[in-house]
Design a protein around this motif. Structure first.
Motif: not given
Length: 325
Positions: A253-263
């Motif tokens: 699978w693939q997924g989009l992540f951001g850094p911890k703490g995004m609004s």
């Protein structure tokens, strides 16, 4: 009294202006280019799909969305880069499920590690990729019965994109379930593994559909899919369970992540756009060429999928003694 009223009026006006300004700033995202990090070299499935999504997002958001390849150490270099980035929505990571398992098979120093479960903000699961057992036709292995019979003898090998990859894990799960001892031959990526399969240098592989699809019916035979049900990509290919190999289910699978703490507002905006992009006919069609099916859903789906792989494969990797070369 008049002075007091005037001061109150000015203060109220200032507060209203500040509120409007704050609201405008919150609604201004994105105000500059966005970067999607791909922790693998250009040209692979993850890179190609990142560029597909980036193009669509750029049109919708009115800002350039760039893809930055930061390969190395089974994806950990790019992942660490995103983990340390500002959580402002301008740096994100499109990761395959190797993201959840890489640190189990690598000896990583403290500065090159990341917190799989708590160090990122899940945004959306973009795709699922079923995995298949495939053989070179010239090998004479045209059905599961033959593969298992030959696999119980020494000498048979299988190709994977690398040690510790989901394909490697699938291969070792298959060996355990079927009682075979097919030797693992790791390659540096999907392309060289498939090239040696079609060239007859290795007789079998465990692989996603996209890289082998052009050769099916010619040099390559798909024997089974390692999923709970048949895949829409290849509905005539039976599951391993149908062929008597039980409890061997692994998909990519693939997924989009951001850094911890995004609004939450930024996450919601990106999630909404990507869910709509994943329904676009041209996107669905293009993803199919990579052997991928759209996933979508809310961020919780990606969070649960990531955690499930982390917990399940962490135990399997230890039990099967899988290590990166």
């Amino acid at each position: 009294m008049n002075k007091t009223r005037r001061q109150v009026s000015l203060a109220a006006a200032f507060l209203a202006a500040a509120t409007l300004s704050g609201t405008a700033m919150a609604q201004a995202y994105p105000a500059k280019p966005i970067t999607i990090i791909v922790a693998y070299p250009a040209g692979g499935d993850t890179d190609a799909m990142a560029r597909l999504y980036a193009e669509k997002l750029s049109t919708r958001l009115g800002q350039p969305v760039l893809v930055d390849n930061r390969p190395g150490a089974s994806g950990t270099i790019g992942s660490v880069h995103v983990a340390k980035a500002a959580p402002d929505g301008y740096t994100m990571l499109l990761a395959p499920n190797t993201f959840a398992i890489a640190q189990f098979v690598l000896k990583t120093a403290s500065g090159s590690s990341y917190d799989v479960l708590h160090g990122f903000t899940p945004i959306v699961q973009t795709s699922v990729q079923p995995m298949f057992v495939a053989t070179n036709q010239a090998s004479g292995i045209k059905d599961m019965k033959t593969l298992i019979a030959q696999g119980k003898r020494d000498g048979l090998t299988y190709a994977s994109p690398g040690s510790g990859s989901p394909m490697h894990i699938l291969g070792e799960m298959f060996n355990r379930a079927a009682g075979t001892r097919i030797a693992h031959i790791p390659y540096k990526g999907v392309a060289p593994a498939v090239n040696d399969l079609i060239g007859g240098h290795v007789p079998t592989t465990f692989m996603t559909w996209g890289p082998i699809a052009p050769y099916i019916g010619g040099k390559v035979t798909a024997l089974a899919v390692a999923d709970s049900q048949r895949s829409a990509l290849a509905p005539n290919v039976p599951t391993l369970a149908e062929l008597g190999v039980k409890d061997v289910e692994v998909s990519a699978w693939q997924g989009l992540f951001g850094p911890k703490g995004m609004s939450p507002e930024t996450v919601k905006l990106l999630n909404t756009h990507l869910n709509e992009i994943l329904k676009m006919p041209d996107v669905v069609s293009k993803m199919a060429t990579f052997g991928a099916l759209p996933a979508g859903g809310d961020p919780a789906r990606l969070e649960k999928t990531n955690a499930a792989d982390f917990n399940r494969f962490g135990k399997l990797i230890k039990d099967l003694d899988i290590r990166a070369d």
